[in-house]
Write an enzyme that holds these catalytic residues in place. Structure first.
Site, PDB file in Angstrom:
ATOM      1  N   HIS A  84      56.691  46.452  34.999  1.00 10.90           N
ATOM      2  CA  HIS A  84      56.487  45.293  35.866  1.00 10.90           C
ATOM      3  C   HIS A  84      57.768  44.468  35.878  1.00 10.90           C
ATOM      4  O   HIS A  84      58.439  44.337  34.865  1.00 10.90           O
ATOM      5  CB  HIS A  84      55.332  44.446  35.328  1.00 10.90           C
ATOM      6  N   ASP A 163      43.848  35.185  38.448  1.00 10.69           N
ATOM      7  CA  ASP A 163      45.296  35.140  38.682  1.00 10.69           C
ATOM      8  C   ASP A 163      45.590  35.049  40.168  1.00 10.69           C
ATOM      9  O   ASP A 163      46.509  34.343  40.580  1.00 10.69           O
ATOM     10  CB  ASP A 163      45.992  36.359  38.081  1.00 10.69           C
ATOM     11  N   ARG A 170      49.612  27.913  42.396  1.00 11.34           N
ATOM     12  CA  ARG A 170      50.906  27.580  41.776  1.00 11.34           C
ATOM     13  C   ARG A 170      52.025  27.631  42.802  1.00 11.34           C
ATOM     14  O   ARG A 170      52.956  26.824  42.771  1.00 11.34           O
ATOM     15  CB  ARG A 170      51.191  28.539  40.616  1.00 11.34           C
ATOM     16  N   SER A 185      50.042  35.362  33.562  1.00 14.70           N
ATOM     17  CA  SER A 185      49.782  35.988  34.861  1.00 14.70           C
ATOM     18  C   SER A 185      50.142  37.477  34.813  1.00 14.70           C
ATOM     19  O   SER A 185      49.358  38.347  35.213  1.00 14.70           O
ATOM     20  CB  SER A 185      50.616  35.255  35.926  1.00 14.70           C
ATOM     21  N   LYS A 189      47.336  40.990  34.048  1.00 13.07           N
ATOM     22  CA  LYS A 189      47.207  42.097  35.002  1.00 13.07           C
ATOM     23  C   LYS A 189      47.520  43.436  34.340  1.00 13.07           C
ATOM     24  O   LYS A 189      46.870  44.440  34.606  1.00 13.07           O
ATOM     25  CB  LYS A 189      48.129  41.864  36.207  1.00 13.07           C
TER      26      LYS A 189
HETATM   27  N1  URA Z   1      54.899  37.567  38.745  1.00 12.97           N
HETATM   28  C1  URA Z   1      53.573  37.428  38.459  1.00 12.97           C
HETATM   29  O1  URA Z   1      52.796  38.384  38.548  1.00 12.97           O
HETATM   30  N2  URA Z   1      53.142  36.205  38.079  1.00 12.97           N
HETATM   31  C2  URA Z   1      53.948  35.139  37.958  1.00 12.97           C
HETATM   32  O2  URA Z   1      53.484  34.083  37.600  1.00 12.97           O
HETATM   33  C3  URA Z   1      55.317  35.292  38.253  1.00 12.97           C
HETATM   34  C4  URA Z   1      55.777  36.531  38.637  1.00 12.97           C
END
Ligand code: URA
Length: 433
Positions: A84, A163, A170, A185, A189
């Site tokens: 990621h 999220d 946000r 966040s 995931k």
């Molecule tokens: N990527 C994400 O999945 N969440 C964030 O808060 C920032 C970048």
């Protein structure tokens, strides 16, 4: 019953909240019982007061519990390795890493996101490919990982729904760039998606959420700790985002560059990052090899064409046409040329990202349509020697007026200086692993 206003007030005053209180707040929000305005105020209190390690873990755990989780490992009978990125400009890493790692015999199943603001999203890039379907059912997702070795889809509605809601909130309340909120966040995931091990690419610089290496290290350490508490292996690559990654910024243009990289013809900085990420993913896999051997195998899969073969099978399996000539092309292509001579000292990632956004490559607001054909190709990167009249970049635009605006914006992203060539490493540091 909690009173959200009380929790907001206590966080505003710098107090620690218990795991139960944070769970009530987040799960109440996910159920629609706590309104956006109270969560927005809470996020702003967190911005100024922070969360400690226990609170960050409790928040992550609550986010995971807001939806269902996936046990990919049990479904595949293999250890699951994921990657990621924290997001940047020209970041098409997953599109190249996926086929290479899969060609080395390690299955990759990724749930990716869309771009917001000046940062691009893997799903938008994939949708530049005619026919490509990012909405597979969980059963088809797993079947394709088994058959092809690789599937990349959108995050399902019921995976970490908190999220999804929170990120949107946000984004419009200036509360994105907060370490514990970014960490929870991302890690919620990854954990809910069933990853046993995660390679995280933490972007640092002008075009990233983390502007300094110290902030990036803090984010990396926070995510490492969340992974440790959840029993997952995590390594963070801290990589440069002061200039765009590779040359291409814009959806179809980035697909071409990712495919070129999979066949060994990609830009040097992007190739380096892709091979580093592949090496780390392979070292985490059940192949029982170290990162050095992982890198050797990744290089071999690129050199012998097996990575390109997986790329083509993957795109076809999701209904897309893997032929790069099938991608949409912008009607206007303009060169951006140097006004003087010197060494490229600055190539501002954010300026290029915003220029691509204004061309239509990204969304200014949720739900905006994007133009997959447009974007910018940076021909000269930091450290390049240029003379007046040399091509610095290409602008791919929908019309002449958009091209004029983008040419000026991209030219402003370049600063030429004195001095010779300096090395600009893409990999700045590694945390964990
Ligand atoms: N990527 C994400 O999945 N969440 C964030 O808060 C920032 C970048």
């Amino acid at each position: 019953m909690i009173r959200p206003a009380e929790l907001i007030e206590r966080k505003r005053n710098g107090e620690e909240l218990s795991a139960g209180e944070l769970a009530d707040l987040i799960l109440g929000y996910a159920r629609g019982e706590v309104p956006d305005y109270q969560l927005a105020a809470f996020c702003m209190a967190v911005y100024f007061r922070g969360l400690n390690a226990a609170e960050t873990y409790a928040l992550t755990d609550a986010m995971i519990r807001s939806g269902r989780t996936l046990d990919l490992g049990a479904a595949l009978g293999r250890k699951v390795v994921d990657k990621h990125s924290t997001g940047g400009v020209g970041d098409k890493t997953s599109l190249a890493v996926g086929p290479i790692v899969a060609a080395c015999g390690v299955p990759v199943g990724k749930m990716s996101g869309r771009g917001l603001g000046h940062t691009g999203g893997t799903l938008d890039k994939l949708e530049a490919i005619p026919g490509f379907d990012v909405n597979l059912s969980t059963d088809r997702f797993i079947e394709q990982i088994r058959d092809v070795g690789l599937a990349i889809i959108g995050q399902s509605e019921d995976l970490v729904p908190a999220d999804k809601q929170l990120y949107g909130l946000r984004d419009v309340t200036a509360t994105v760039d907060i370490v514990p909120l970014i960490a929870s966040s991302i890690m919620s995931k990854k954990i809910a998606g069933g990853a046993d091990s995660v390679v995280l690419d933490v972007k640092v610089g002008d075009g990233a959420f983390m502007k300094t290496i110290d902030d990036a290290r803090l984010l990396a350490e926070t995510m490492l700790e969340l992974g440790r508490r959840a029993g997952r292996e995590v390594v963070c690559l801290l990589t440069d985002m002061d200039q765009p990654l590779g040359a291409a910024v814009g959806n179809a243009l980035e697909i071409v560059e990712a495919r070129d990289t999979v066949r060994g013809a990609g830009p040097a900085d992007f190739t380096q990052l892709v091979l580093d990420a592949c090496a780390r993913m392979l070292a985490f896999s059940d192949l029982g090899i170290d990162a050095e051997e992982g890198r050797r195998r990744a290089e071999a899969a690129v050199a012998d064409g097996s990575a390109l073969a997986v790329y083509e099978r993957w795109i076809e399996a999701q209904g897309g046409d893997p032929d790069p000539t099938a991608l949409p092309r912008a009607p206007v292509i303009r060169e951006v040329t140097a006004r003087g001579s010197g060494t490229v000292g600055v190539l501002g990632a954010i300026r290029v990202g915003v220029a691509a956004l204004h061309l239509g490559a990204g969304r200014r607001g949720k739900g905006d349509e994007i133009d997959h054909s447009v974007g910018v190709v940076c021909r000269a990167k930091r450290g390049a020697q240029v003379r007046a009249g040399d091509v610095l970049a290409e602008v791919h635009a929908g019309d002449e007026a958009a091209a004029d605006e983008a040419v000026a914006a991209v030219l402003a992203a370049y600063e030429l200086g004195e001095g010779g060539h300096r090395e600009h490493p893409i990999l700045l540091d590694v945390v964990g692993g």
